[in-house]
Design an enzyme around this catalytic site. Structure first.
Site, PDB file in Angstrom:
ATOM      1  N   CYS A  58      -1.959   1.844  -1.952  1.00 18.00           N
ATOM      2  CA  CYS A  58      -1.944   0.381  -2.101  1.00 18.00           C
ATOM      3  C   CYS A  58      -3.208  -0.066  -2.803  1.00 18.00           C
ATOM      4  O   CYS A  58      -3.270  -1.167  -3.328  1.00 18.00           O
ATOM      5  CB  CYS A  58      -1.695  -0.328  -0.792  1.00 18.00           C
ATOM      6  SG  CYS A  58      -2.616   0.318   0.535  1.00 18.00           S
ATOM      7  N   GLU A  81      -0.790  -5.130   6.235  1.00 16.76           N
ATOM      8  CA  GLU A  81      -1.535  -4.491   5.150  1.00 16.76           C
ATOM      9  C   GLU A  81      -0.495  -4.134   4.102  1.00 16.76           C
ATOM     10  O   GLU A  81       0.144  -3.093   4.171  1.00 16.76           O
ATOM     11  CB  GLU A  81      -2.255  -3.265   5.725  1.00 16.76           C
ATOM     12  CG  GLU A  81      -3.494  -2.890   4.955  1.00 16.76           C
ATOM     13  CD  GLU A  81      -3.164  -1.960   3.828  1.00 16.76           C
ATOM     14  OE1 GLU A  81      -2.976  -2.470   2.702  1.00 16.76           O
ATOM     15  OE2 GLU A  81      -3.063  -0.755   4.059  1.00 16.76           O
TER      16      GLU A  81
HETATM   17  C1  UN1 Z   1      -3.126   2.825   1.501  1.00 15.27           C
HETATM   18  O1  UN1 Z   1      -2.889   3.084   0.329  1.00 15.27           O
HETATM   19  O2  UN1 Z   1      -2.242   2.363   2.258  1.00 15.27           O
HETATM   20  O3  UN1 Z   1      -8.824   3.043   0.135  1.00 15.27           O
HETATM   21  C2  UN1 Z   1      -4.419   3.104   2.149  1.00 15.27           C
HETATM   22  C3  UN1 Z   1      -8.061   3.995  -0.031  1.00 15.27           C
HETATM   23  C4  UN1 Z   1      -7.691   4.819   1.171  1.00 15.27           C
HETATM   24  C5  UN1 Z   1      -6.620   4.163   1.964  1.00 15.27           C
HETATM   25  C6  UN1 Z   1      -5.470   3.613   1.205  1.00 15.27           C
HETATM   26  N1  UN1 Z   1      -8.852   5.007   1.985  1.00 15.27           N
HETATM   27  O4  UN1 Z   1      -7.592   4.281  -1.117  1.00 15.27           O
END
Ligand code: UN1
Length: 517
Positions: free
Chosen positions: A303, A269
């Protein structure tokens, strides 16, 4: 304790979470400790030392992996609902400790307290999901081509799962993986980020207590601490059949190669370069909320953060002005203070990357619409507070193609129809999250079609961040292809077995082959 730590109850939170001055990463159910160098955790909020954690040595790792392997062998014999019951109790503890854990996440990582609580809520939600899942680890049955034969598939526990997580979601990503892996019957070894070592120990302490009360075999939850070298111990170890890694594309490529070299499995991821397409039929008010939260929430360190805004030329000026105006309302400061929207970046290296991105976009011909800069003076002593910035830029700019983990939003124009916007949106190497703002059904469906967004997440009339745990989370292309959390993401934590049973007195062969002796 610093002034802020005193004022916002950090001392009590550390106490509630069982943290000491020096902490250790270990395996649940054992009383030995790690022996490596001391990692110091400084808060980006005020630059103060929060606590210390001992790193894991190679010898420590050997103990951890052997304990985890042994633990797995017993844990896999528990029924899945029994394992689910342990996760249910673990979740009770998360509910009880939501505030101190959310507070520590906020103080150690720098996201707002609201978002810290939200992150713990994601842990709670995935545990609820996992408890239900513990009674639903379904395989299919199929009709055999041979008479008197039965065929079905079943899912068995996989083994020891290695989890590598990043600083930006220091606790939720661990839970997305462990909650599922535990009900699936796996043991987990977690290497959290060296930038947030205390939140990792806090989580491990919770698991330790609940597992002990339930006589869970030693080693079902393990924590190893340190830099990338500690991660390497797992990625190169064929006793770890699955590595789930969250972080940069650079890191993911290294991990993927190391694990592939031994034919292990990976769940990756990695980075995103997420865009919102704003069409002439968009609701502008909602677009502004979605885009601003997406770009500045978590100080641009999700992310799923919104990096690019692709706006139709007919409404370009209107949207641009509305967003630029909204940025004036953003309050930057101590994230524990609920009046602030945006806290600090994680550290000074992140500040440098942020500054370099702003320099680079100008160098490439971009135009700054909202000025950035590092904040100084009272309340900003850590040197990690920056102003969210907006630049008008072209999609092909090198810096726009690159994920900068900071609150820098690039805004660009498209003309023509939604397929022209999609060319821009898909015209990057990453493929995590995407969104379209439109009230036009045709545009929305085209965005969601096979010729539409090429991302793992495609949203209509909401922003790019803030995914719910119920869906599978992850993305395509350089984002790595993995899926965590909801839907059927659990399958990666198990091994699938196809079973064919002959209940006749003959041995007919498949494909009609005759083999008479
Ligand atoms: C991440 O930034 O690694 O969708 C995860 C989202 C959160 C998770 C982000 N539920 O922004």
């Amino acid at each position: 304790m610093s002034k802020i730590a005193e004022e916002f109850g950090i001392k009590q939170a550390l106490k509630d979470l069982g943290l000491n001055e020096i902490n250790n990463g270990t395996s649940t159910g054992t009383d030995w400790f790690s022996n490596g160098e001391i990692l110091e955790s400084y808060s980006p909020v005020d630059g103060a030392l929060i606590g210390k954690v001992k790193a894991t040595t190679k010898e420590d790792y050997e103990k951890v992996i052997t304990t985890a392997e042994k633990g797995f062998k017993e844990w896999r014999t528990w029924t899945a609902p029994q394992r689910g019951e342990v996760v249910r109790q673990f979740n009770d503890e998360l509910r009880r400790l939501k505030e101190p854990l959310g507070k520590l996440v906020s103080y150690e990582m720098g996201k707002s307290y609201q978002e810290g609580l939200g992150e713990v809520q994601e842990m709670i939600d995935i545990c609820d999901f996992a408890v239900g899942l513990s009674r639903q680890l379904y395989g299919l049955t199929m009709h055999s081509e041979r008479p008197g034969h039965r065929m079905y598939e079943q899912y068995h526990p996989l083994g020891v799962v290695g989890i590598i997580s990043a600083f930006n979601f220091p606790v939720a990503v661990w839970a997305w993986n462990t909650a599922l892996a535990w009900v699936c019957g796996d043991a987990c070894i977690w290497k959290g980020s060296e930038k947030t070592p205390l939140t990792s120990v806090a989580c491990q302490n919770i698991a330790e207590r609940v597992f002990k009360e339930n006589d869970v075999p030693a080693g079902v939850s393990c924590l190893i601490s340190g830099d990338y070298k500690v991660g390497q111990m797992m990625t190169t170890d064929d006793r770890v059949p699955l590595i789930s890694a969250t972080g940069s594309i650079r890191m993911g490529k290294i991990v993927a190669q190391a694990v592939a070299a031994r034919l292990g499995k990976t769940l990756l991821e990695l980075g995103g370069n997420n865009a919102i397409i704003v069409t002439p039929d968009a609701n502008i008010k909602n677009t502004v909320i979605g885009a601003v939260f997406g770009a500045v929430g978590t100080c641009g360190q999700r992310c799923t953060s919104t990096r690019r805004l692709i706006v139709h030329e007919d409404i370009y000026d209107k949207v641009k002005d509305a967003i630029v105006n909204a940025y004036k309302q953003i309050r930057i400061g101590n994230p524990l203070d609920e009046n602030n929207h945006v806290g600090p970046l994680i550290d000074k290296d992140a500040v440098k990357n942020y500054q370099a991105a702003l320099d680079k976009v100008v160098e490439e011909g971009g135009k700054i619409l909202v000025e950035g800069g590092v904040l100084e003076g009272e309340g900003y002593e850590s040197g990690c507070y920056v102003k969210p910035a907006i630049a008008e830029a072209e999609n092909h700019f090198e810096i726009v193609q690159h994920e900068t983990f900071a609150p820098v939003l690039y805004i660009m124009k498209y003309s023509g129809d939604v397929s022209d916007a999609l060319k821009l949106q898909n015209g990057v190497k990453q493929g995590l999250s995407s969104a379209i703002m439109t009230n036009n059904l045709r545009e929305a469906e085209r965005f969601l079609s096979a010729e539409g967004s090429d991302c793992g997440i495609a949203n209509v009339n909401i922003g790019t961040s803030g995914a719910e745990i119920g869906g599978a989370f992850g993305g395509e292309k350089e984002t790595g292809g993995g899926r965590e959390s909801g839907s059927d993401a659990w399958k990666v934590y198990m091994r699938r077995q196809t079973n064919t049973i002959n209940y006749t007195t003959e041995l007919p062969l498949a494909q009609g082959i005759k083999f008479d002796l």
